[in-house]
Structures are given as C-alpha cells and as structure tokens.
Design a protein around this motif. Structure first.
Motif, short mmCIF file in Angstrom:
data_model
loop_
_atom_site.label_atom_id
_atom_site.label_comp_id
_atom_site.label_asym_id
_atom_site.label_seq_id
_atom_site.Cartn_x
_atom_site.Cartn_y
_atom_site.Cartn_z
N VAL A 1 0.84 -1.20 0.00
CA VAL A 1 0.00 0.00 0.00
C VAL A 1 0.87 1.25 0.00
CG1 VAL A 1 -1.88 1.20 1.17
CG2 VAL A 1 -1.66 -1.27 1.42
N LEU A 2 0.64 2.15 -0.95
CA LEU A 2 1.30 3.45 -0.94
C LEU A 2 0.26 4.50 -0.61
CD1 LEU A 2 3.20 1.86 -3.11
CD2 LEU A 2 3.86 4.18 -3.75
N GLY A 3 0.49 5.21 0.48
CA GLY A 3 -0.47 6.24 0.84
C GLY A 3 -0.24 6.63 2.28
N GLY A 4 -1.15 7.45 2.79
CA GLY A 4 -1.07 7.84 4.20
C GLY A 4 -1.94 6.91 5.02
N ASP A 5 -2.21 7.33 6.25
CA ASP A 5 -3.04 6.49 7.12
C ASP A 5 -4.41 6.24 6.51
OD1 ASP A 5 -1.00 6.41 8.91
OD2 ASP A 5 -1.81 7.94 10.26
N GLY A 6 -4.95 7.23 5.81
CA GLY A 6 -6.28 7.10 5.22
C GLY A 6 -6.34 6.00 4.17
N THR A 7 -5.33 5.93 3.32
CA THR A 7 -5.30 4.90 2.28
C THR A 7 -5.16 3.52 2.93
OG1 THR A 7 -4.16 6.49 0.90
CG2 THR A 7 -4.19 4.23 0.12
N HIS A 8 -4.31 3.42 3.93
CA HIS A 8 -4.13 2.15 4.62
C HIS A 8 -5.44 1.70 5.27
CE1 HIS A 8 0.08 3.11 3.99
NE2 HIS A 8 0.32 1.82 4.16
N ARG A 9 -6.13 2.65 5.85
CA ARG A 9 -7.41 2.34 6.48
C ARG A 9 -8.39 1.77 5.45
NH1 ARG A 9 -11.19 6.56 6.56
NH2 ARG A 9 -13.17 5.71 7.25
N ALA A 10 -8.44 2.39 4.27
CA ALA A 10 -9.35 1.92 3.22
C ALA A 10 -9.00 0.50 2.80
CB ALA A 10 -9.30 2.87 2.03
N VAL A 11 -7.72 0.21 2.66
CA VAL A 11 -7.31 -1.14 2.26
C VAL A 11 -7.68 -2.14 3.36
CG1 VAL A 11 -5.30 -2.62 1.77
CG2 VAL A 11 -5.49 -0.35 0.72
N VAL A 12 -7.41 -1.77 4.60
CA VAL A 12 -7.70 -2.69 5.71
C VAL A 12 -9.19 -3.03 5.78
CG1 VAL A 12 -7.77 -2.81 8.25
CG2 VAL A 12 -5.68 -2.09 7.07
N SER A 13 -10.04 -2.09 5.38
CA SER A 13 -11.48 -2.36 5.43
C SER A 13 -11.89 -3.47 4.46
CB SER A 13 -12.28 -1.09 5.16
OG SER A 13 -12.24 -0.79 3.77
N GLN A 14 -11.03 -3.81 3.50
CA GLN A 14 -11.39 -4.79 2.47
C GLN A 14 -10.48 -6.00 2.37
OE1 GLN A 14 -14.18 -4.32 0.57
NE2 GLN A 14 -14.49 -2.45 1.78
N CYS A 15 -9.28 -5.94 2.96
CA CYS A 15 -8.28 -6.98 2.64
C CYS A 15 -8.46 -8.27 3.42
CB CYS A 15 -6.87 -6.44 2.82
SG CYS A 15 -6.44 -6.14 4.54
#
Ligand SMILES: Cc1ncc(C[n+]2csc(CCOP(=O)(O)OP(=O)(O)O)c2C)c(N)n1
Ligand SMILES: [Mg+2]
Lengths: 339, 281
Positions: free
Chosen positions: A113-127
């Motif tokens: 994941v490349l991004g800030g905390d927000g991008t990581h949060r979005a990925v975690v919601s689906q992975c």
C-alpha cells in the motif's frame, strides 16, 4: 505458479489543507511512480513474476508504462509483469476499496500500500486476512513505517515466495471499530478523534480548541498526528493488547497542557484530561453530544444527540508484513546469498 | 448561535444558500431561454459548480478582486453583481451591466470587484496579478482570485502568472475549476503533470484539492488560503473538482461523454444536509 502480489497506490493522497496551514510536503506523482518501480524490481529480484495493480489515471500508470518501455529497449529484464484490476476509475476512495477487494478475490499473497493512514485504512477495510505492507506517501503517517521502499519490496518478495515462516513474516494489528446506531459502521487503524466541528468540510483536523476525545490503537512519541498526543503521555506498542483513551479539552481550560506535533509542521498546546487504557472487545460509549468523528486524521462521520456512538478496540484484526523481522531472518539464514 | 453546527452564522448560511440557489435558477432559466433562439452569442452555464464560486466568495469583500472565465455567471452572482443587469447584458440590452456591449462572456462590475468574465482562456490570471500587486502596494489587505478551467490551466498566461505571484509573493489565489473537460477534451488527456498540486509545488506554491461540489469543503479550505494571502502569506492554489452539468455551451450535443456521466445532482450542495434541518427549510 508464482505468487501474485497486489499494489494499491493512491495518486491523490497528500493534497489537503495542511500544505497551506503548515508546510506539509507534496509527493509528486512521478516520485510515487518511482517508488513503485523500485518496489517492482525488488519483488522481481525475489522471484515474484506477477503483480496486480489498482488502475488510476493520475499519471502513475503512464510513468510506469514508459519505464517498462525503456527497460525493454535497453533489454533490462528487471520487472515483473503488471496486470491491472479491471474497474471503472472514479478518482475517489472507491477505487482503493474495489481494487483491494479484487486483489483478495484474485488470491494475492500480500498487498503493498502506498499512501497515508487514510489509504491504509481503506485497504484494511477490504483486505481481510491478506497481509499488507505499508509505504508512506501521505501527510499523516503514523501507520506505515518509514524506510526505503526497495527494502519493503524485498521483504514482501521473500514472504510472498514462502521463504520466511508466516509466524515471523506477518504480525497481527489492532483496529478501532466505530458504530453510530445502525446508521454507520466504520474503522480506524491508528486513531479516532472526536472534534466539535459538525461538518466534514475540508476533512483534516488542525484546531486543538475543537479536540475533545481521542482513542488510539497504539501511541508512539516518534510519530506525527493525533496519536502523537497519546504517544507523549504513555507509549503503547502495536503489539500490546490494549489501546489508550485520552480526554481532550480546550487548551486554555486545561489543567495539563502538552506541546504536541499533532500535524506535520504544527507543534501546539493540547489540553489533556483523563487518560485510560482501552481494553480489546469492550465497547466504549461516547459521552459527547454532537460533533464529528475523525478516523485516522480525517473528519468522516457527523453525529448528534440522537445518535448512540460506540468505539471498540479489536485485537488481531488484520495482518501486516514485519519487514524488520523478515530482513533479519534473511540475514541469519543467508536468504540473499547467490551461491 | 450556540448550537450552530456550521462554520458560519445563520445569516451567512442563508446568504450562501441564496447565492447558490440563485445561480442554479439563473442557469436553468438560461438553459430554457437559449433554446428559444433570442439570446445572441454563446452561453456557458455554471450549474453544478455553485459551491466552488460561492464557498470562495463568502470570504471576500468588494475590495477583493476576482477574474472570471467564459463560464462566469456564477462568479458574478456570488460576487454580488445584480442579476437583472446580468440577464439584460446576456440579451445585449442597454440596461445590461456593461450596457449590452459585452454579453455573457464579458460581464463585469468593478464596483463589486468583479473584473470580468473573459472569453480568452487564461486571460484572468495576469490581470489578477496586477490587481493583487495594487493591493499589496496600497497595503489595503485585498486579495485577488483568478478562476480558470482545467483546459485554461494549460495556457502560458496561467503558468507565467503563477511564477510572477510566487516571485512577488502576491496575495493571489489560483482556482482551477476542474470539471473534467475543456469543450470535448478530457482532462486526463490534456493535462501533463497530472496533479495540480504537483504543478503548484513546481512554483513553490502550496496546493489544496477539495470536492468542489461540497460547499463546506470549499468554504473551509478557501478560508484558510484567503486569510493567509491577506496577511502576507503569499499565493496558493486551490483545485475544486466537479462535474460539468450541461454541455460545454448551450447547444452542445455532448457525443463525447459516457452515459450517465453528468447526471444532475437533484440537490444543491447545501440541501439534504444537516443544514436543512438547521435552516428550517
Ligand atoms: C485562448 C483561447 N483558446 C481557445 C478558446 C476556445 N475555448 C473556449 S472555452 C474552451 C474550453 C475551456 O475549457 P476549461 O478551461 O476546462 O473550462 P470549462 O469550459 O470546462 O469551464 C475553449 C478551448 C478560447 N476561448 N480562448
Ligand atoms: Mg473544464
């Protein structure tokens, strides 16, 4: 078959108001693409042949395509093959959510994941169960660790190729679950902040007089952002089973005032009230009439008196790649020896 | 108002709402009237982009100048230009804001700090550098806002102005109203350096991107940027992302657009929001 690795790179992180109210940095699209190219060659060096990427149209893909063309002209065989998830591009967080779900479906071993905390949060919601490896390119980066992406790429490559036992390669992480009655259900991976503003507006939070409550999964005095407040009061590691709750008050009314780097380039007084441990699995009812809930640094959910808001710490909620453990294992076991 | 959940008082919320509603109705009426064939020249409608102009203009006074675009009706209304004069101007009547000589693309009212809609893409940027230099020289705390579209953002004049504003530390705000298209050319095709934030950073100017259809997002970001410029903090760049509702101009068949791409949001950015309950409407 060689393992598949996913890459979610958010082309639009780091564009909020903090570039104006502080001197937060801008990571140019070409630099994001260069980071991905470094990761790609590291993956290939470990034997990963196929990578599944989130499609976007903000320049990353174009830049990578050109680099692949140049490599082909120069007869350099250093990159894995790239496939893109087939989906409409909206240039919103929907792209990240959809691409992550598709990567899970496709059986990716790890998602980078490349991004800030927000991008990581979005990925975690689906992975789901798929381990993620974070590379920091956003503004508020408490979650992804800072290191040269080539090393992250190598660690992911070794783990994906099955050269490191899972018990060493991956580790569990905490998460915060937020429920507003049955109207909203969301998550945070670092911090939940309650602020008095009742509109989402420009999303970022940078006015300490409006901060009221803070919940963190971990706190570290070395990181930036809201969790830095907790970090300077009582460090809690990512591995500890508890989190922390901190009551915040307007600085001029507070008994205790703490000087905190709560956003990049902004060091200011934060008013501190009670500090308590947060135990996993025990819902905490929010006792505050109306405001907005910021998840990992961005206002997301407005609530008022009519809402029941609860926040719960969840243990072992998702997995991350332990880059440091993998690289140390690689050194001890001589995984990078060529003969 | 102690229980006001919003960043501006009720009277100002109503003022913003009225401005946006006026813009929407003005444009929807023109959409109908233009089809009848009585309006000379072209009209480019601002419907769907109301939150951008209004969110910014709510922070401005008459002494602050704006330079608008060919899609300028919304900017005029948000900056306080009289709608009767505007409509008369669009019809080419002597009672118009510019005595009917300008038409839709050249409505101006200097008394309101509205330096003019502009038929020449990117022409507002150098003008506003001049206005901002004047304010800086006089020390009157005025700021200049130049609006341009994603297409116009590629004009040399805009880039030169960004350089000038940075070098002279002018109180200029560059606002790109990115509605995805320049006539029929998609922004994805035509803008090298795909990020406006990167482009601004190339001039040492901080950039911010907001949802240009969210009044509060624009209002809050613009507030910080304008305050900074007023106090001597220099230029900034604001990207408002939005969707163009109608055709490029009235009469555009829009064969280049995907189906459903420009579905008209039924509500103004303000409506369907908590503000409705608060405003009691
Ligand atoms: C210097 C110049 N070149 C070309 C034109 C013709 N023209 C008028 S509007 C337009 C497209 C503008 O697109 P954009 O800047 O994105 O604004 P939008 O119409 O989308 O609001 C063009 C090419 C012009 N008016 N001026
Ligand atoms: Mg356009």
């Amino acid at each position: 078959m060689s393992p598949l690795v996913g890459i979610v790179a958010n082309p639009v992180s780091a564009s909020d108001i903090r570039r104006v109210v502080a001197n937060a940095s801008t990571l140019q699209v070409t630099d994001r693409a260069n980071i991905i190219l470094r990761v790609l060659s590291a993956l290939r060096a470990c034997g990963v042949e196929n990578v599944l990427m989130m499609p976007e149209k903000s320049g990353i893909r174009r830049h990578i395509t050109r680099a692949y063309e140049r490599a082909a002209n120069l007869k350099e065989d250093i990159f894995p093959q790239i496939h893109h998830v087939r989906q409409d591009i909206t240039t919103t967080v929907q792209d990240t959510l959809k691409a992550t779900a598709a990567m899970k479906e496709a059986g990716c071993k790890v998602i980078i994941v490349l991004g800030g905390d927000g991008t990581h949060r979005a990925v975690v919601s689906q992975c789901g169960d798929i381990p993620i490896a974070g590379i920091s390119t956003g503004t508020n980066n408490a979650f992804p660790e800072h290191r040269e992406p080539t090393i992250t790429g190598l660690a992911v490559g070794l783990a994906a190729m099955g050269r490191v036992p899972e018990s060493i390669a991956f580790e569990g992480n905490k998460r915060l679950d937020i429920k507003i009655g049955d109207r909203a259900d969301d998550i945070a991976i670092v911090d939940v902040a309650v602020v008095t503003e009742r509109f989402v507006g420009a999303k970022a939070i940078w006015k300490p007089e409006n901060f009221r409550e803070l919940f963190v999964t971990f706190s570290d005095p070395e990181v930036i952002g809201m969790s830095a407040i907790a970090g300077l009061l009582e460090p809690v590691s990512r591995r500890d089973s508890h989190g922390l709750m901190v009551q915040l008050t307007p600085p001029h009314e507070a008994k205790m005032r703490l000087n905190v780097p709560f956003a990049p380039g902004i060091i200011g007084a934060i008013g501190i009230g009670d500090v308590k441990h947060m135990m996993p699995g025990v819902p905490v009812k929010l006792d505050f009439p109306a405001g907005t809930i910021a998840l990992d640094g961005e206002r997301e959910l407005a609530f008022d008196q009519t809402d029941d808001v609860t926040i719960t710490l969840v243990k072992d909620a998702f997995r991350t790649v332990n880059v440091s453990a993998i690289m140390n294992y690689a050194s001890k076991q001589g995984l990078m020896k060529l003969n | 108002m102690s229980n006001n959940p919003f960043p501006l008082p009720k009277e100002q919320l109503l003022e913003a709402y009225t401005k946006m509603k006026t813009i929407r109705e003005f444009e929807e009426r023109l959409h109908v009237e233009f089809a009848k064939g009585d309006i000379p020249g072209f009209v480019h409608l601002y419907a769907g982009e109301e939150a951008s102009g209004t969110g910014i203009m709510m922070h401005l006074e008459d002494k602050d100048r704006i330079a608008s675009t060919h899609r300028g009706h919304g900017h005029c209304i948000a900056k306080g230009v009289e709608v009767e004069g505007m409509m008369a101007e669009i019809y080419g009547k002597v009672t118009g804001s510019c005595r009917g000589k300008g038409g839709s693309m050249h409505i101006a009212d200097l008394s309101k700090g509205m330096m003019g809609a502009n038929g020449i893409l990117g022409a507002g940027a150098p003008l506003i550098c001049g206005a901002a230099l004047a304010s800086k020289y006089r020390g009157d705390g005025g700021v200049g806002i130049t609006f341009f579209g994603d297409g116009a953002s590629n004009q040399g004049t805009v880039l030169e102005s960004m350089n000038l504003a940075a070098v002279w530390n002018l109180p200029v705000i560059f606002v790109v109203e990115n509605n995805g298209y320049a006539e029929s050319t998609s922004v994805d095709y035509a803008v090298a350096v795909d990020s406006y934030i990167d482009r601004a950073a190339g001039f040492g100017i901080p950039g911010v991107t907001v949802d240009g259809t969210d009044f509060f997002a624009v209002y809050e970001a613009a507030g910080e940027i304008i305050k900074r410029a007023r106090e001597g903090g220099g230029p900034a760049f604001l990207e408002c992302k939005m969707v163009r509702f109608f055709g490029h101009f009235e009469g555009d068949a829009q064969t280049y657009r995907a189906k459903g791409e420009n579905e008209l949001p039924q509500n103004l950015p303000f409506e369907g929001h908590e503000s409705r309950r608060y405003l009691g409407r």
